[in-house]
Design a protein around this motif. Structure first.
Motif, PDB file in Angstrom:
ATOM      1  N   ILE A  90       9.421  43.792 -10.069  1.00 16.72           N
ATOM      2  CA  ILE A  90      10.757  43.387  -9.597  1.00 16.72           C
ATOM      3  C   ILE A  90      11.214  44.298  -8.467  1.00 16.72           C
ATOM      4  N   GLN A  91      11.002  45.608  -8.645  1.00 19.58           N
ATOM      5  CA  GLN A  91      11.386  46.564  -7.604  1.00 19.58           C
ATOM      6  C   GLN A  91      10.575  46.344  -6.327  1.00 19.58           C
ATOM      7  N   ALA A  92       9.292  46.055  -6.484  1.00 23.23           N
ATOM      8  CA  ALA A  92       8.436  45.814  -5.315  1.00 23.23           C
ATOM      9  C   ALA A  92       8.897  44.571  -4.571  1.00 23.23           C
ATOM     10  N   ARG A  93       9.260  43.530  -5.299  1.00 23.60           N
ATOM     11  CA  ARG A  93       9.766  42.316  -4.646  1.00 23.60           C
ATOM     12  C   ARG A  93      11.068  42.602  -3.904  1.00 23.60           C
ATOM     13  N   ALA A  94      11.927  43.399  -4.496  1.00 24.02           N
ATOM     14  CA  ALA A  94      13.200  43.733  -3.836  1.00 24.02           C
ATOM     15  C   ALA A  94      12.947  44.523  -2.551  1.00 24.02           C
ATOM     16  N   ARG A  95      12.004  45.464  -2.586  1.00 28.58           N
ATOM     17  CA  ARG A  95      11.667  46.232  -1.383  1.00 28.58           C
ATOM     18  C   ARG A  95      11.054  45.323  -0.317  1.00 28.58           C
ATOM     19  N   ALA A  96      10.189  44.419  -0.757  1.00 32.11           N
ATOM     20  CA  ALA A  96       9.557  43.500   0.192  1.00 32.11           C
ATOM     21  C   ALA A  96      10.598  42.586   0.830  1.00 32.11           C
ATOM     22  N   ARG A  97      11.543  42.131   0.040  1.00 34.84           N
ATOM     23  CA  ARG A  97      12.603  41.263   0.562  1.00 34.84           C
ATOM     24  C   ARG A  97      13.446  42.018   1.589  1.00 34.84           C
ATOM     25  N   ALA A  98      13.777  43.262   1.283  1.00 36.62           N
ATOM     26  CA  ALA A  98      14.564  44.072   2.224  1.00 36.62           C
ATOM     27  C   ALA A  98      13.786  44.310   3.514  1.00 36.62           C
ATOM     28  N   ARG A  99      12.497  44.577   3.375  1.00 36.78           N
ATOM     29  CA  ARG A  99      11.666  44.806   4.568  1.00 36.78           C
ATOM     30  C   ARG A  99      11.564  43.528   5.409  1.00 36.78           C
ATOM     31  N   LEU A 100      11.433  42.404   4.750  1.00 37.66           N
ATOM     32  CA  LEU A 100      11.373  41.127   5.459  1.00 37.66           C
ATOM     33  C   LEU A 100      12.656  40.883   6.246  1.00 37.66           C
ATOM     34  N   GLN A 101      13.782  41.219   5.664  1.00 37.71           N
ATOM     35  CA  GLN A 101      15.055  41.071   6.378  1.00 37.71           C
ATOM     36  C   GLN A 101      15.096  41.978   7.600  1.00 37.71           C
ATOM     37  N   GLN A 102      14.560  43.198   7.457  1.00 37.57           N
ATOM     38  CA  GLN A 102      14.510  44.112   8.605  1.00 37.57           C
ATOM     39  C   GLN A 102      13.620  43.545   9.710  1.00 37.57           C
ATOM     40  N   ILE A 103      12.485  42.990   9.305  1.00 35.91           N
ATOM     41  CA  ILE A 103      11.556  42.424  10.286  1.00 35.91           C
ATOM     42  C   ILE A 103      12.194  41.232  10.994  1.00 35.91           C
ATOM     43  N   ARG A 104      12.870  40.388  10.240  1.00 35.98           N
ATOM     44  CA  ARG A 104      13.539  39.238  10.853  1.00 35.98           C
ATOM     45  C   ARG A 104      14.601  39.684  11.854  1.00 35.98           C
ATOM     46  N   ALA A 105      15.364  40.704  11.491  1.00 42.79           N
ATOM     47  CA  ALA A 105      16.388  41.220  12.403  1.00 42.79           C
ATOM     48  C   ALA A 105      15.737  41.795  13.661  1.00 42.79           C
ATOM     49  N   ALA A 106      14.620  42.514  13.489  1.00 42.40           N
ATOM     50  CA  ALA A 106      13.915  43.080  14.645  1.00 42.40           C
ATOM     51  C   ALA A 106      13.351  41.980  15.535  1.00 42.40           C
ATOM     52  N   MET A 107      12.843  40.919  14.922  1.00 38.44           N
ATOM     53  CA  MET A 107      12.314  39.803  15.709  1.00 38.44           C
ATOM     54  C   MET A 107      13.420  39.122  16.499  1.00 38.44           C
ATOM     55  N   LEU A 108      14.573  38.958  15.893  1.00 35.60           N
ATOM     56  CA  LEU A 108      15.706  38.345  16.593  1.00 35.60           C
ATOM     57  C   LEU A 108      16.134  39.215  17.767  1.00 35.60           C
ATOM     58  N   ALA A 109      16.207  40.528  17.544  1.00 31.18           N
ATOM     59  CA  ALA A 109      16.580  41.442  18.631  1.00 31.18           C
ATOM     60  C   ALA A 109      15.547  41.393  19.756  1.00 31.18           C
ATOM     61  N   ALA A 110      14.268  41.332  19.405  1.00 31.96           N
ATOM     62  CA  ALA A 110      13.216  41.260  20.424  1.00 31.96           C
ATOM     63  C   ALA A 110      13.305  39.953  21.199  1.00 31.96           C
ATOM     64  N   GLN A 111      13.602  38.872  20.499  1.00 23.27           N
ATOM     65  CA  GLN A 111      13.742  37.578  21.173  1.00 23.27           C
ATOM     66  C   GLN A 111      14.916  37.608  22.153  1.00 23.27           C
ATOM     67  N   GLN A 112      16.031  38.201  21.731  1.00 23.45           N
ATOM     68  CA  GLN A 112      17.196  38.292  22.601  1.00 23.45           C
ATOM     69  C   GLN A 112      16.898  39.170  23.818  1.00 23.45           C
ATOM     70  N   ALA A 113      16.163  40.260  23.603  1.00 19.15           N
ATOM     71  CA  ALA A 113      15.798  41.133  24.717  1.00 19.15           C
ATOM     72  C   ALA A 113      14.869  40.410  25.684  1.00 19.15           C
ATOM     73  N   ALA A 114      13.954  39.621  25.156  1.00 20.11           N
ATOM     74  CA  ALA A 114      13.042  38.867  26.020  1.00 20.11           C
ATOM     75  C   ALA A 114      13.808  37.840  26.849  1.00 20.11           C
TER      76      ALA A 114
END
Length: 67
Positions: free
Chosen positions: A16-40
């Motif tokens: 359960i803890q691993a899934r929660a960490r993975a979910r949080a990391r996925l949200q970080q990656i999505r936010a980073a991808m959005l920022a990269a798309q906006q910068a592009a």
């Protein structure tokens, strides 16, 4: 809580803890991808603006007018 339920809960806790960490990391990656798309997109617009300015400058040099 009976011992068997307690053991089951404790053995599933790491997953359960691993899934929660993975979910949080996925949200970080999505936010980073959005920022990269906006910068592009901003870089693409800046390149287009620079191209337009260069074309206008060349036009003005060739024909002495303002584009």
């Amino acid at each position: 809580m009976d011992p068997q339920t307690l053991v089951a809960a404790l053995t599933t806790l790491p997953a359960i803890q691993a899934r929660a960490r993975a979910r949080a990391r996925l949200q970080q990656i999505r936010a980073a991808m959005l920022a990269a798309q906006q910068a592009a997109l901003a870089a693409q617009q800046a390149a287009q603006d620079a191209t337009d300015a260069l074309m206008e400058s060349v036009y003005n040099e060739q024909f002495g007018g303002s584009g």
